[in-house]
Structures are given as structure tokens and as C-alpha cells.
Design a protein around this motif. Structure first.
Motif, mmCIF file in Angstrom:
data_model
loop_
_atom_site.group_PDB
_atom_site.id
_atom_site.type_symbol
_atom_site.label_atom_id
_atom_site.label_comp_id
_atom_site.label_asym_id
_atom_site.label_seq_id
_atom_site.Cartn_x
_atom_site.Cartn_y
_atom_site.Cartn_z
ATOM 1 N N LYS A 1 -8.206 -11.811 -2.885
ATOM 2 C CA LYS A 1 -9.308 -10.890 -3.097
ATOM 3 C C LYS A 1 -10.553 -11.382 -2.375
ATOM 4 O O LYS A 1 -11.289 -10.614 -1.786
ATOM 5 C CB LYS A 1 -9.591 -10.758 -4.583
ATOM 6 N N ALA A 2 -10.743 -12.693 -2.456
ATOM 7 C CA ALA A 2 -11.937 -13.264 -1.835
ATOM 8 C C ALA A 2 -11.920 -13.009 -0.337
ATOM 9 O O ALA A 2 -12.928 -12.650 0.256
ATOM 10 C CB ALA A 2 -11.998 -14.755 -2.124
ATOM 11 N N TYR B 1 -4.973 -2.851 6.480
ATOM 12 C CA TYR B 1 -3.664 -3.412 6.822
ATOM 13 C C TYR B 1 -3.052 -4.110 5.607
ATOM 14 O O TYR B 1 -3.755 -4.773 4.853
ATOM 15 C CB TYR B 1 -3.794 -4.470 7.935
ATOM 16 N N VAL B 2 -1.754 -4.046 5.525
ATOM 17 C CA VAL B 2 -1.068 -4.645 4.372
ATOM 18 C C VAL B 2 -0.813 -6.141 4.573
ATOM 19 O O VAL B 2 -0.610 -6.881 3.622
ATOM 20 C CB VAL B 2 0.236 -3.891 4.077
ATOM 21 N N VAL C 1 -9.774 -4.223 7.423
ATOM 22 C CA VAL C 1 -9.596 -5.116 6.289
ATOM 23 C C VAL C 1 -8.110 -5.429 6.242
ATOM 24 O O VAL C 1 -7.293 -4.528 6.099
ATOM 25 C CB VAL C 1 -10.054 -4.466 4.973
ATOM 26 N N GLU C 2 -7.772 -6.695 6.411
ATOM 27 C CA GLU C 2 -6.356 -7.051 6.460
ATOM 28 C C GLU C 2 -5.904 -7.586 5.118
ATOM 29 O O GLU C 2 -6.710 -7.893 4.259
ATOM 30 C CB GLU C 2 -6.091 -8.071 7.576
ATOM 31 N N ASN C 3 -4.566 -7.649 4.983
ATOM 32 C CA ASN C 3 -4.017 -8.308 3.809
ATOM 33 C C ASN C 3 -4.362 -7.621 2.501
ATOM 34 O O ASN C 3 -4.633 -8.272 1.504
ATOM 35 C CB ASN C 3 -4.608 -9.726 3.754
ATOM 36 N N VAL C 4 -4.402 -6.316 2.500
ATOM 37 C CA VAL C 4 -4.757 -5.595 1.279
ATOM 38 C C VAL C 4 -3.473 -5.199 0.553
ATOM 39 O O VAL C 4 -2.671 -4.446 1.078
ATOM 40 C CB VAL C 4 -5.570 -4.323 1.600
ATOM 41 N N ALA D 1 -3.924 -1.046 -6.756
ATOM 42 C CA ALA D 1 -5.320 -0.916 -7.159
ATOM 43 C C ALA D 1 -6.283 -1.500 -6.126
ATOM 44 O O ALA D 1 -7.356 -0.954 -5.888
ATOM 45 C CB ALA D 1 -5.528 -1.578 -8.504
ATOM 46 N N ASP D 2 -5.908 -2.614 -5.511
ATOM 47 C CA ASP D 2 -6.771 -3.237 -4.509
ATOM 48 C C ASP D 2 -7.039 -2.285 -3.349
ATOM 49 O O ASP D 2 -8.147 -2.196 -2.826
ATOM 50 C CB ASP D 2 -6.132 -4.507 -3.954
#
Lengths: 355, 308
Positions: free
Chosen positions: A3-4, A32-33, A65-68, A72-73
């Protein structure tokens, strides 16, 4: 921590956003996932984003925004992107579907594009590529290069998208050599490099001399390189992981599509559409073919590619039979998109059972 | 099944079991000293990423392994400080370590995502490799496989013979009595935790430097948790750890092998086998509380400090 990082990425994005330019550029957001990395699904999307900046210069401003994680995020990140003045947002994972629709309802003036999904709205378009065309072509290359007539295919989950790829690849390989068998192993994960490698090594020992996969890591290419057999990559050019083994790869190419959609927003002509394009519009392609492949095979594949692009040839053209020997498509018929999207059986020549 | 296939299954079983063996040996020593460290996954990931980065820049995989072990130790010291010095709840601290390690490794490794290095080579021992069936599995592995065997023997002897093993066990069975007899319990626990960290780091390094020579976020994919189950499965016996590690490795490749033969056993079901085996062992051990006492370190997971 994830999250950070996400928040950090977002903060950077917002900083970029506040330094708005006088020309009032179109703001385009991407989520991006996974990390952008050096190869793979997300990497190809990020190439598309970079291409936007190269094409439009300061008329466009991109944020990613990567790595989402899906869920819910994603909703939170999408809301942030929409709130911070983005005009167009690309959501690049299937699992973002419901989050995209939910956020889109709250921001009717922001345009959304969801990759690989099937739910649309007035401000939500969907897009995907006909990667099976690339699979078919890479199957032809594999079919020409195999000596054992046995090709291995590592699958993530038995869903229509993966099964369609397996069948297209098998048909491509069989078009040049009807004796070819394609062994399928399901690893039940999109991403576990060790497991993908184990699957590859298992198959190599079962007489397989070309390996391809529908998972997310290049581990199978590395395994092939080490064992001295061939591999066919997926998502993006993976030749860096197997300079000798990597024959080619079925690749996505979002560059042109992204440019056309941003242009549509600039022109005020954007509307919700359902795009499923392939080689004809360069949304699907194959990676450069390895130098070890004979020139006549490369010429053969190039000619086939031109035929698919012109619509003269469709990978799923009858007669087609399934594993049980039943006819699924009559001679000369071309499979409808509906049947392609719902594909839930193996064509003849695939070994293994669908669970 | 022909001979080649059996050879290959054996070969893969050992390779798949090696990271499990390493991390489980570390956790075993740690638990023998009375400390339950659930942070294996986090320490493994840190080992994997730091080892990969070191090998990427130096071009030396052995340096990579050394750095992986150091990263594991550094992480374990964080755990040790909180759980031993500050006497925090070990379960909570271990879980936090895993979450911390997962995030931190992703952060450190972000720009190395998808890069690749030359893998740890397998050692060709020459003619013995051609022995049917056992040649390749036993004599054509990489250096880490042999290192894991040496460590296994060393730890086996450590607990079987020397006084050192007794001291570690005393710290894990009854730290108060041990302390009264003059044993430095906290020091023993710290050293055990550090050993566990080094092993987890090496196991992570094995994944990113030998098995699949690349770094990707979360690449351990739950192997740290399997190792924790493995220690219980082995009922805290060193010998059984090796058996268990290879058994778990075998189970995880078997569903792939069977699929290659077109046998339709649900691969999801097969993938659950190691966990089912662990639960069965747990049930068997817990059936008789006296029996459990013989195996599980009595002070496992209980915070302890000297003023008791």
C-alpha cells in the motif's frame, strides 16, 4: 508495504499532476496489476504509455500506478486518479472490471478503458487483442522446429482465454505437421516461477522439445535454454531469457490503440466501444523470429501473417474436430467471435484432459 | 514409467525439496531453542532479492548466496530484538516480519524485476553421473544441494552428539532451569534465530540464483509457510526434516508429472497433499499429550526473560 508503494506512486503522480502545463494537456492514467518490469503483460501496457508520451509530447500527461491488487485497493486508486483530474484511465487487468464500473459511475466525465473485460458503460470501453492469431503463427514456427513432434504448453487456469490460445497454437503447429501432439500441464497459478520451471522440466523429460506457456514469468524460457530445447514466449519478446532457445513470442501491442483513444479524447469523439483486434491492426504480433530458424520458415510465417492481416485466412477455420473426434466446425466455416470467447474444449491433437 | 522418467522425478524432487530443506532446517534449530519464527517467508524474500542484486552487480552467484544469508540474518535480528529482547508475542512478531519482508523486498527489487543472471551451475562430477537412476539425481546437482546435505549432517550430529545441541534444547524445553544452570539462554536463542535467518536467506537465494535465475516480487510463493508445516510434519526430528522436504518436493512435482501422462487426477487436490500430511501428523501427535511432549519443545513460542 504494498500500500505504501502504491501511495508513493500515487503521490508522485499527483505531484506531476499539480505542475500542470499551460496548454492543459490530456491527462491519461494507467493502473497495473504488477510491476512494469522488463517483460510481460504489464510491461507491454507501459510501453504503450511511454509511446503516448513520445507521440503527443507535452499535449499529454501520463501517470501510472503499478502493483495495484485487484479488489478494494483498485477502487481506491481509481478514485484517486479520477479525482485528480485524469481525462482517460486505462485499467489493465481483468480483475479491475467491477472496480472500474463502480468508479466510472461516480465520475461520469472521466473516460475509462478496461482491458480484457466484457462489461461496458457510457464512459467505460473495453479492449483486448486477438492474441490467438499470434499463437497460431508461433505454433507454425514451433511445428517447423520440433524434432520429436511433441510440444509442451504450460497453462495457468482452464478458462476460455487460455484454452483458445492452446487450440490456436496446436492448429498452427499441425498445419505444417499433422503428427504433432501438444502436451498441456496446468499449474493453477498465473505466477509462480518455480512451479512454471518444474512444469517445463517435467515436460522436457517427457520428450517435449518446444515449450510455450500461458503464465506470467519467463521461467519456462530459462528452463528451455538450460536444457537446450526451444521455447516460445508470451506477452512480450522474451529472447533476453533464452537467446538460443527463444524462437519467437506471441505479443500484445497496445501502442496504436492507446494513441487512437487519446486522439479521440482530444478530438471529442471518444465513445464507449468494444474492441477486439489482432494482427490486422497491429494489436497482436509475434516477436522477431530467432536467427536459427531457416529463412524459408520465416518467409512462410510472414506470408501467413499477411493472410491473417488481410482476413484471407482465419486460424479457426473448419473442418475442426475436438479431442473426442466430434466435429465442432464444418468445412470452410469460420468460427464466430461468440464461440471463440466461450471456447471450453481442446481440439484434436492436444493431450491432457480439461478438469 | 521408464527409467529416464524415474531418474528425472528423483532429480526434480531433490531440486524442489532443496529450498524447503534449507529453510526448514533453520526453522527447526530456531524452534528447538524455543522460538517460533513465522517470518520465514519474509526472510526468504529478502534473501532472494538481496542475493539477486549482489549477483547481478558482481556477476558472482556465490557472493550472491553470501549476501542472501546476510540479508536473512539481518531480518532475523529484527525479529530477535522484538521477540527476545523486548519479549513481544512471537507469533505476532513473526507475522509482521513476513509482511515487512514481502513489502521491503518488493520495494528494493522493483528496478530488478524481470532482469536475469547466469544461474548457479550444476556440478558435473563426470562418470558417476552416468550411473543409471541415481547418477543424475545424486551427482549432477548444483553446489547448494550438496551444501544442504552437509548442513543436514552437521545439524544431525549437533543434536545427536555435542553439548551444543543439548544447550539449544535446554533453552527450548525449560529456559528457567537452563538459565539457573548457567546457560546464556538469550544468547542461545539469538544465535538460533540468526541461524534460522541465514538458512531462510539461503533458501530464498536458491530460488532467485539457482532455480529460476530472476527476481520477481513474491517469488517464494508460500514456500516459507510450507517449511513451517514441515517442521511440525517432522515432529521436530532432524532426520525427518530431510524426508519431509523431499516428500513435499515430490508431491509438488508429481501433479505436473501425472498431467504430462494425461492422468486426470485433480492437480488442485494433489497440491494439497503436503498440508493434509501435516495435519495428519499433527492429529497423530496431539492425540496423546504425553507423546506430544516428547517431540515439541516445551517452551516453544513462550516469551522468556531472565528475571523469572
Amino acid at each position: 508495504m504494498k500500500k505504501a508503494i502504491t501511495t508513493l506512486g500515487l503521490a508522485l503522480g499527483l505531484t506531476a499532476a499539480t505542475s500542470a502545463l499551460a496548454a492543459d494537456p490530456v491527462k491519461v492514467g494507467f493502473i497495473y496489476v504488477s510491476p512494469t518490469g522488463e517483460a510481460g503483460w504489464t510491461y507491454q501496457h507501459d510501453e504503450g504509455r511511454k509511446n503516448l508520451e513520445a507521440v503527443f509530447g507535452d499535449k499529454v500527461e501520463t501517470t501510472f500506478v503499478e502493483n495495484v491488487p485487484e479488489g478494494a485497493d483498485a477502487e481506491r486508486v481509481l478514485t484517486q486518479l479520477a479525482k485528480s483530474g485524469h481525462d482517460l484511465i486505462f485499467t489493465t487487468s481483468f480483475g479491475y472490471m467491477n472496480a472500474t464500473l463502480k468508479v466510472a459511475k461516480k465520475f461520469p466525465n472521466v473516460k475509462f478503458e478496461h482491458a480484457s473485460g466484457y462489461k461496458r458503460d457510457t464512459n467505460v470501453a473495453t479492449y483486448f487483442d486477438r492474441i490467438y492469431e499470434g499463437r497460431y503463427l508461433s505454433g507454425v514456427v514451433a511445428g517447423r522446429m520440433t524434432k520429436t513432434d511433441t510440444i509442451g504448453y504450460i497453462g495457468a487456469f482452464p478458462i476460455p482465454e487460455v484454452i483458445r490460445g492452446i487450440n490456436a497454437f496446436t492448429l498452427g503447429a499441425q498445419s505444417v505437421n499433422p503428427d504433432i501432439k501438444v502436451k498441456v500441464i496446468w499449474v493453477n497459478t498465473w505466477f509462480d516461477p518455480s512451479k512454471e520451471r518444474e512444469a517445463a522440466e517435467t515436460m522436457i523429460n517427457q520428450n517435449v522439445d518446444v515449450i510455450t506457456f500461458h503464465t506470467d514469468s519467463p521461467a519456462a524460457v530459462q528452463a528451455a535454454e538450460e536444457a537446450g530445447v526451444y521455447a516460445v514466449g508470451y506477452h512480450s519478446d522474451m529472447s533476453a531469457y533464452g537467446p538460443k532457445s527463444h524462437l519467437t513470442a506471441a505479443v500484445h501491442n497496445w501502442n496504436d490503440y492507446y494513441v487512437s483513444r487519446v486522439q479521440a479524447v482530444m478530438d471529442g469523439t471518444w465513445s464507449s466501444t468494444d474492441t477486439w483486434e489482432g494482427i490486422a491492426s497491429n494489436m497482436t504480433n509475434i516477436a522477431p523470429i530467432n536467427a536459427s530458424v531457416p529463412a524459408d520458415v520465416i518467409a512462410e510465417v510472414e506470408a501467413l501473417k499477411a493472410k491473417i492481416a488481410s482476413g484471407e485466412m482465419h486460424p479457426f477455420t473448419g473442418p475442426l474436430t475436438n479431442q473426442a473426434g466430434e466435429s465442432v466446425l464444418a468445412e470452410g466455416e469460420v468460427m464466430s467471435d461468440g464461440d471463440l470467447l466461450g471456447m471450453n474444449y481442446y481440439v484434436a491433437g492436444v493431450e491432457g484432459k480439461l478438469e | 514409467m521408464d527409467l529416464d522418467l524415474l531418474t528425472n522425478i528423483l532429480y526434480l524432487t531433490i531440486r524442489t525439496g532443496t529450498p524447503l530443506l534449507l529453510v526448514a532446517l533453520g526453522e527447526l534449530v530456531c524452534e528447538k531453542s524455543g522460538v517460533l519464527n513465522l517470518g520465514q517467508e519474509g526472510m526468504m524474500l529478502m534473501g532472494a532479492v538481496v542475493g539477486f542484486i549482489a549477483a547481478f552487480y558482481s556477476g558472482n552467484v556465490y557472493l550472491g548466496f553470501a549476501m542472501a544469508a546476510c540479508a536473512g540474518i539481518a531480518m532475523s535480528l529484527v525479529f530477535g530484538f522484538v521477540a527476545v529482547t523486548l519479549n513481544a508475542n512471537q507469533v505476532a512478531t513473526g507475522l509482521a516480519l513476513t509482511i515487512f519482508g514481502t513489502g521491503l523486498s518488493a520495494f528494493i527489487g522493483a528496478s530488478f524485476e524481470g532482469k536475469t543472471i547466469t544461474a548457479l551451475p550444476t556440478l558435473a562430477v563426470g562418470f558417476v553421473e552416468t550411473i543409471p537412476l541415481i547418477g543424475r539425481p545424486l551427482f549432477a546437482q548444483d553446489a547448494m544441494v550438496y551444501f544442504s546435505w552437509i548442513l543436514f549432517i552437521a545439524i544431525y550430529l549437533f543434536f545427536k552428539q555435542g553439548r551444543g545441541g543439548l544447550k539449544v534444547r535446554a533453552a527450548g524445553e525449560n529456559p528457567t532451569v537452563g538459565s539457573n544452570l548457567g546457560l546464556p539462554v538469550l544468547k542461545i536463542r539469538y544465535l538460533s534465530i540468526m541461524f534460522g535467518g541465514a538458512m531462510a536467506g539461503l533458501a530464498g537465494g536458491y530460488l532467485s540464483l539457482a532455480y529460476t535465475p530472476l527476481w520477481t516480487e513474491n517469488m517464494t510463493a508460500g514456500r516459507g509457510w510450507i517449511a513451517l508445516a514441515l517442521v511440525v510434519f517432522a515432529s521436530w526430528r532432524v532426520g525427518r526434516i530431510m524426508l519431509g522436504a523431499y516428500l513435499f518436493g515430490f508431491a509438488s512435482i508429481m501433479h505436473l508429472v501425472l498431467q504430462g501422462f494425461g492422468l486426470s487426477i485433480s492437480s488442485n487436490l494433489l497440491a494439497t497433499l503436503p498440508y493434509v500430511a501435516t495435519i495428519v501428523v499433527l492429529v497423530f501427535l496431539s492425540k496423546n499429550i504425553e507423546r506430544l511432549k516428547q517431540f515439541e519443545p516445551m517452551a516453544l513460542g513462550k516469551p522468556w526473560h531472565k528475571t523469572h
